[in-house]
Design a protein around this motif. Structure first.
Motif, PDB file in Angstrom:
ATOM      1  N   ASN A  23       6.030  14.948  -1.740  1.00 14.87           N
ATOM      2  CA  ASN A  23       6.640  14.999  -0.409  1.00 14.87           C
ATOM      3  C   ASN A  23       5.638  15.119   0.719  1.00 14.87           C
ATOM      4  O   ASN A  23       5.884  15.794   1.715  1.00 14.87           O
ATOM      5  CB  ASN A  23       7.646  16.155  -0.306  1.00 14.87           C
ATOM      6  CG  ASN A  23       8.824  15.994  -1.239  1.00 14.87           C
ATOM      7  OD1 ASN A  23       9.039  14.907  -1.777  1.00 14.87           O
ATOM      8  ND2 ASN A  23       9.570  17.050  -1.444  1.00 14.87           N
ATOM      9  N   LEU A  24       4.502  14.447   0.573  1.00 12.85           N
ATOM     10  CA  LEU A  24       3.579  14.382   1.715  1.00 12.85           C
ATOM     11  C   LEU A  24       4.218  13.535   2.811  1.00 12.85           C
ATOM     12  O   LEU A  24       5.079  12.703   2.547  1.00 12.85           O
ATOM     13  CB  LEU A  24       2.250  13.762   1.283  1.00 12.85           C
ATOM     14  CG  LEU A  24       1.398  14.617   0.344  1.00 12.85           C
ATOM     15  CD1 LEU A  24       0.084  13.909   0.051  1.00 12.85           C
ATOM     16  CD2 LEU A  24       1.128  15.998   0.925  1.00 12.85           C
ATOM     17  N   PHE A  25       3.775  13.770   4.049  1.00 15.17           N
ATOM     18  CA  PHE A  25       4.310  12.998   5.171  1.00 15.17           C
ATOM     19  C   PHE A  25       3.555  11.674   5.245  1.00 15.17           C
ATOM     20  O   PHE A  25       2.369  11.654   5.595  1.00 15.17           O
ATOM     21  CB  PHE A  25       4.171  13.793   6.465  1.00 15.17           C
ATOM     22  CG  PHE A  25       4.797  15.169   6.386  1.00 15.17           C
ATOM     23  CD1 PHE A  25       6.063  15.341   5.824  1.00 15.17           C
ATOM     24  CD2 PHE A  25       4.126  16.281   6.845  1.00 15.17           C
ATOM     25  CE1 PHE A  25       6.637  16.597   5.733  1.00 15.17           C
ATOM     26  CE2 PHE A  25       4.695  17.548   6.766  1.00 15.17           C
ATOM     27  CZ  PHE A  25       5.946  17.702   6.208  1.00 15.17           C
ATOM     28  N   PRO A  26       4.213  10.548   4.921  1.00 17.06           N
ATOM     29  CA  PRO A  26       3.482   9.285   4.756  1.00 17.06           C
ATOM     30  C   PRO A  26       2.913   8.727   6.059  1.00 17.06           C
ATOM     31  O   PRO A  26       1.989   7.927   6.032  1.00 17.06           O
ATOM     32  CB  PRO A  26       4.547   8.334   4.189  1.00 17.06           C
ATOM     33  CG  PRO A  26       5.852   8.931   4.555  1.00 17.06           C
ATOM     34  CD  PRO A  26       5.646  10.412   4.626  1.00 17.06           C
ATOM     35  N   HIS A  27       3.487   9.169   7.207  1.00 15.18           N
ATOM     36  CA  HIS A  27       3.033   8.615   8.484  1.00 15.18           C
ATOM     37  C   HIS A  27       1.916   9.458   9.096  1.00 15.18           C
ATOM     38  O   HIS A  27       1.513   9.207  10.227  1.00 15.18           O
ATOM     39  CB  HIS A  27       4.207   8.500   9.448  1.00 15.18           C
ATOM     40  CG  HIS A  27       4.873   9.828   9.738  1.00 15.18           C
ATOM     41  ND1 HIS A  27       5.377  10.638   8.750  1.00 15.18           N
ATOM     42  CD2 HIS A  27       5.092  10.473  10.895  1.00 15.18           C
ATOM     43  CE1 HIS A  27       5.891  11.719   9.302  1.00 15.18           C
ATOM     44  NE2 HIS A  27       5.728  11.644  10.600  1.00 15.18           N
ATOM     45  N   LYS A  28       1.441  10.459   8.366  1.00 18.82           N
ATOM     46  CA  LYS A  28       0.371  11.317   8.883  1.00 18.82           C
ATOM     47  C   LYS A  28      -0.841  11.217   7.948  1.00 18.82           C
ATOM     48  O   LYS A  28      -0.685  11.069   6.736  1.00 18.82           O
ATOM     49  CB  LYS A  28       0.844  12.776   8.902  1.00 18.82           C
ATOM     50  CG  LYS A  28       2.095  13.009   9.718  1.00 18.82           C
ATOM     51  CD  LYS A  28       1.747  13.503  11.085  1.00 18.82           C
ATOM     52  CE  LYS A  28       2.995  13.708  11.930  1.00 18.82           C
ATOM     53  NZ  LYS A  28       2.689  13.651  13.360  1.00 18.82           N
TER      54      LYS A  28
ATOM     55  N   GLU B 197      -0.537   7.284   0.965  1.00 18.90           N
ATOM     56  CA  GLU B 197      -0.277   6.204  -0.002  1.00 18.90           C
ATOM     57  C   GLU B 197      -1.562   5.651  -0.614  1.00 18.90           C
ATOM     58  O   GLU B 197      -1.521   4.982  -1.639  1.00 18.90           O
ATOM     59  CB  GLU B 197       0.529   5.069   0.655  1.00 18.90           C
ATOM     60  CG  GLU B 197      -0.219   4.369   1.765  1.00 18.90           C
ATOM     61  CD  GLU B 197       0.461   3.074   2.205  1.00 18.90           C
ATOM     62  OE1 GLU B 197       1.566   2.791   1.733  1.00 18.90           O
ATOM     63  OE2 GLU B 197      -0.139   2.350   3.021  1.00 18.90           O
TER      64      GLU B 197
ATOM     65  N   ARG C 207      -1.737  21.795   1.985  1.00 18.26           N
ATOM     66  CA  ARG C 207      -0.791  21.847   3.102  1.00 18.26           C
ATOM     67  C   ARG C 207       0.002  23.156   3.083  1.00 18.26           C
ATOM     68  O   ARG C 207       0.210  23.787   4.128  1.00 18.26           O
ATOM     69  CB  ARG C 207       0.158  20.653   3.011  1.00 18.26           C
ATOM     70  CG  ARG C 207       1.216  20.617   4.069  1.00 18.26           C
ATOM     71  CD  ARG C 207       2.058  19.377   3.983  1.00 18.26           C
ATOM     72  NE  ARG C 207       2.958  19.382   2.828  1.00 18.26           N
ATOM     73  CZ  ARG C 207       3.870  18.452   2.591  1.00 18.26           C
ATOM     74  NH1 ARG C 207       3.986  17.415   3.414  1.00 18.26           N
ATOM     75  NH2 ARG C 207       4.641  18.518   1.535  1.00 18.26           N
TER      76      ARG C 207
END
Lengths: 254, 247
Positions: free
Chosen positions: A99-104, A147, A161
């Protein structure tokens, strides 16, 4: 015995008709590593998600550092009277699917919550974020997007995180289950280091080796209750309960 | 055949009225631009209200769903006529608001802008909703477990990802919006269709109306290609993403 870091008493949780947790009691001392084993559907992940109130229990009490977080004074912070702020800034969680934030970027993933939730400055957060990422062996990936990372690397970012919020307790929900076998070790090693530094940890896992070596306590769950618990050697080598024996037989046979 | 061409494609008529129709078309574009900003904002607000968690927001969520349903179900033309034919006579509303003449634009312009915003806000809210619901729930859980509030999670995690998932359906809505600005001709806004119709009434020739239509094509046809391209590119992304997960 000193005051428990986390204490669960009579936890019940149901999803509609299905009663997932049917009265769970558990105490975790400061600095202790508790590994939770059990077949799928036994309620172990739900139990973990109760501890940080992602799934508030219907009944029972949860004490975090002595505070009853199910009915605290800071009502109104979420649904009903859960003390969400108190809990989520003390309890970190790592998920099976990262669940990493893909847009960051990797660094932004780590600095976002301290900046937004704790209101800390960018420079301070980035310095700390870089240190955390170095600690999990990823200081060369700061500006990559998730990604581009392997599953093991992503999971180590997820650990960094969670640590950025300086939690007192860490929850690990089957964090190696989605990883290719050769990537499991790097994540377990990171968790082992964390345990050695004295972090209080609740770990839902199928890694028997990790539970044996790192766990202070092993808890076996089935059907929404704790069937057996004790030192790793006791539970894993000399289980008393039939259900534990059967489960361990199936797992260790592989 | 030449009769057909003379009726619809009389270049003399087109040439004579080109500048008027173009001026009208620029009015369509101006109306589009104003509504674009308003409806994208209003739609996002509606979509966010719809996502508010917890029992205490049930009434507000219900109201929003009812609004979205009703305004998508009503013909746009009727909404335009209800506003332009009713709002000016509601004397309890200050005159500057019920008969708006803001920024040098006549009141029909603002009635049209209001009607289009109300209706397209509802459509666009549904597009945002599709994008928000396409963000995996694990994203919110991760944000919440890091101590972020619902609104922080929405602002920093969910909405930025949602927007990247919906460019094609959003452009489809904006394409419809641009075309629907012609409906405001019924309340005598001097846009391209109204001017075309005035020429039609004078000359019994449809070429000026056709000219207005052609001006729309110049913008909407490339837009249709762009939507196709975005959909194709998005499919490529999905396939690649699945491949990464398997590998």
């Amino acid at each position: 015995m000193p005051e428990a870091m986390v204490k669960l008493a009579g936890i019940h949780k149901r999803f509609g008709e299905l009663e997932v947790l049917r009265g769970v009691d558990l105490e975790v001392a400061k600095g202790e590593v508790v590994c939770i084993l059990g077949p799928s559907g036994s309620g172990k992940s739900t139990l973990l998600r109760c501890v940080n109130l992602l799934e508030p229990p219907e009944d029972g009490e949860i004490f975090l550092e002595g505070h009853d977080i199910c009915k605290g004074p800071n009502s109104g912070t979420g649904e009903q009277s859960w003390e969400l702020d108190f809990v989520r800034q003390r309890v970190g969680m790592v998920f099976q699917q990262f669940n990493l934030f893909p847009h960051k970027t990797v660094l932004d993933n780590v600095t976002l919550a301290p900046r937004q939730v704790l209101g800390k400055g960018r420079a301070e957060c980035e310095e700390k974020g870089k240190a955390l990422l170095e600690r999990v062996g990823l200081s060369d990936k700061l500006n990559q997007y998730p990604e581009r990372l392997s599953g093991g690397q992503q999971q180590r970012v997820a650990i960094a995180r969670a640590l950025a919020m300086e939690p007192h307790v860490m929850l690990f929900d089957e964090v190696t289950s989605a990883l290719d076998p050769e990537l499991v070790k790097e994540v377990l090693d990171t968790m082992r280091e964390l345990a050695e530094e004295g972090m209080t940890m609740l770990v839902v896992t199928h890694e028997m080796g990790f539970a044996r070596e790192v766990g202070d306590q092993v808890v076996f769950m089935d059907g929404g209750v704790i069937v057996e618990q004790g030192k790793p050697a006791e539970v894993l080598d000399n289980p008393r309960e039939e259900r534990t024996k059967k489960f361990l037989g199936l797992v260790l046979e592989r | 055949m030449s009769e057909f061409f003379n009726q619809y494609f009389d270049f003399t008529v087109m040439g004579d009225h080109f500048s008027e129709v173009l001026e009208g078309f620029l009015k369509n574009l101006l109306l589009f631009a104003v509504v674009l900003v308003l409806a994208l904002t209003w739609g996002l607000i509606l979509a966010l209200i719809r996502q508010l968690p917890g029992k205490k927001f049930i009434p507000l969520r219900g109201l929003t769903i009812a609004y979205i349903d009703v305004f998508r179900a009503m013909p746009l033309l009727i909404i335009i006529l209800l506003i332009s034919g009713g709002l000016p006579y509601l004397e309890f509303i200050p005159k500057d608001i019920r008969i708006p003449q803001w920024f040098g634009q006549p009141d029909p312009f603002w009635y049209g802008a209001l009607a289009l915003t109300l209706v397209y806000g509802a459509y666009i809210a549904e597009v945002y909703r599709a994008g928000i619901e396409a963000v995996p729930p694990g994203q919110i859980e991760a944000a919440r477990s890091l101590g972020m509030s619902h609104s922080q999670a929405m602002r920093h995690i969910v909405v930025p990802q949602a927007i990247t998932k919906i460019p094609a359906p959003m452009l489809n809505e904006l394409n419809s919006l641009l075309k629907d600005t012609t409906l405001v001709s019924v309340v005598a806004l001097g846009e391209s269709l109204l001017i075309g119709r005035e020429v039609l009434a004078e000359t019994f020739n449809s070429s000026a109306v056709m000219l207005a239509g052609l001006m729309f094509l110049v913008i909407t046809l490339p837009l249709a290609r762009l939507v196709d391209y975005l959909i194709k590119r998005n499919q490529g992304k999905v396939t690649r993403g699945a491949h990464i997960e398997v590998g």
